[in-house]
Design an enzyme around this catalytic site. Structure first.
Site, short mmCIF file in Angstrom:
data_model
loop_
_atom_site.label_atom_id
_atom_site.label_comp_id
_atom_site.label_asym_id
_atom_site.label_seq_id
_atom_site.Cartn_x
_atom_site.Cartn_y
_atom_site.Cartn_z
N ASP A 15 22.84 112.16 77.57
CA ASP A 15 21.60 112.81 78.02
C ASP A 15 20.50 111.75 78.01
O ASP A 15 20.71 110.63 77.50
CB ASP A 15 21.23 113.96 77.07
N SER A 16 19.32 112.12 78.50
CA SER A 16 18.19 111.20 78.46
C SER A 16 17.66 111.04 77.03
O SER A 16 16.94 110.09 76.76
CB SER A 16 17.07 111.73 79.34
N CYS A 78 23.15 116.78 80.60
CA CYS A 78 21.81 116.66 81.15
C CYS A 78 21.84 117.31 82.53
O CYS A 78 22.65 116.93 83.38
CB CYS A 78 21.47 115.16 81.28
N GLU A 157 10.87 116.07 72.55
CA GLU A 157 11.18 114.70 72.09
C GLU A 157 10.20 114.25 70.99
O GLU A 157 10.56 113.49 70.11
CB GLU A 157 11.12 113.70 73.26
N CYS A 189 17.78 122.91 81.49
CA CYS A 189 17.52 121.59 80.92
C CYS A 189 18.02 121.66 79.48
O CYS A 189 17.71 122.63 78.77
CB CYS A 189 16.03 121.28 80.95
N HIS A 191 17.21 120.23 76.90
CA HIS A 191 16.20 120.21 75.83
C HIS A 191 15.70 121.63 75.52
O HIS A 191 15.23 121.88 74.41
CB HIS A 191 14.98 119.37 76.25
N1 DGL Z 1 17.78 117.10 79.07
C1 DGL Z 1 17.77 116.70 80.41
C2 DGL Z 1 18.08 117.81 81.37
O1 DGL Z 1 18.86 118.65 81.03
C3 DGL Z 1 16.77 115.68 80.85
C4 DGL Z 1 15.33 115.97 80.63
C5 DGL Z 1 14.49 114.79 81.02
O2 DGL Z 1 14.79 113.69 80.56
O3 DGL Z 1 13.54 114.97 81.80
O4 DGL Z 1 17.59 117.85 82.47
#
Ligand code: DGL
Length: 273
Positions: A15-16, A78, A157, A189, A191
């Site tokens: 993931d990011s 992600c 984050e 997402c 997150h």
């Molecule tokens: N967690 C990621 C997603 O599911 C990336 C969020 C990001 O880095 O903008 O899209």
């Protein structure tokens, strides 16, 4: 890799940043014997505001790094990378690669009763319309509303998942969805499940909230079984963590969301891959 090596080899998950931990958590719960190597691209987060070309480049670098750890399969934990890079990386690499979008879309199609589905995600995911395309391909009678919530990722984050400021931002982004007809909402997402309880409180009990992580882990299980790659060990698999920056911050965060202790996180230079 021999058949035996394939069984015990780890799953690569990326993931990011910390969002993919919500997927790791689910894989560890549903497939406890699997070993996992996780990469969080903390130097380049957020992905949601980046171009398609860069997201493809980042994803390829990360998969090349994970291949050095002899992974047997990749889970793109992600939504943004799943939306924009999955087809490209599948064409490039010769190993099973699964994303989170198709499993999430399928779960929502199964959950909705009134055929109105909402999707929240990053700017890049929402712009790609990947959820609308997948959902309407599965059932053309479903109407989909997508809403980008770009501030959620930096807030998570930064460790603001329990801060009261989140409530105001949830209201700002989700009011149109709360006032719409949707009966199901996808957390598009990885997150966002980290602020799920706040979203749930705001949207109300009657909205079904879909976290694609659950369905993704189920898909992974099916694929490993079909390819005879399941890890037969009975003890809990290991989980190694790598990031592109700020390992201590990542480790601290990971320890607040994972069910077991994360003892070490290593920084690697992802641009070398
Ligand atoms: N967690 C990621 C997603 O599911 C990336 C969020 C990001 O880095 O903008 O899209």
């Amino acid at each position: 890799m021999s058949i035996d090596e394939k069984e015990t080899a780890p799953i690569g998950v990326f993931d990011s940043g910390v969002g993919g931990l919500t997927v790791v958590r689910e894989i560890a719960r549903q497939l406890p014997g699997e070993n996992i190597v996780y990469f969080g691209d903390t130097a380049r987060v957020p992905y949601g505001s980046k171009s398609k070309d860069n997201i493809i480049r980042f994803s390829k670098q990360i998969i090349r790094f994970l291949q050095t750890k002899n992974v047997k399969a990749i889970v793109i934990a992600c939504n943004t990378a799943s939306a924009l890079a999955l087809d490209d990386v599948r064409d490039t690499f010769d190993l099973p690669i699964i994303g989170v979008v198709v499993p999430g879309a399928r779960a929502a199609v199964e959950a909705t009763i009134n055929h109105h589905v909402g999707v929240v995600g990053t700017d890049a995911t929402v712009r790609s319309k990947v959820y609308t395309t997948n959902i309407t391909d599965m059932n053309p009678e479903i109407s989909v509303v997508e809403k980008a919530c770009p501030l959620f990722v930096p807030l998570v984050e930064e460790g603001f998942k329990d801060h009261p400021v989140i409530e105001e931002i949830i209201d700002y982004y989700l009011r149109p969805l709360r006032e719409s007809e949707i009966d199901t909402m996808i957390l598009g997402c990885t997150h966002y499940p980290l602020i799920r309880s706040k979203i749930r409180e705001y949207m109300g009990e009657e909205i079904q909230i879909v976290n694609p992580a659950y369905e993704t882990a189920m898909d992974l299980k099916k694929i490993l079984k079909r390819l005879h790659m399941e890890n037969p060990q009975s003890e809990q698999g290991y989980c190694e963590f790598y990031v592109s920056d700020a390992a201590d911050k990542f480790k601290q965060f990971a320890n607040s969301v994972m069910p077991y202790d994360i003892s070490s996180t290593k920084v690697i230079n992802i641009e070398e891959f």
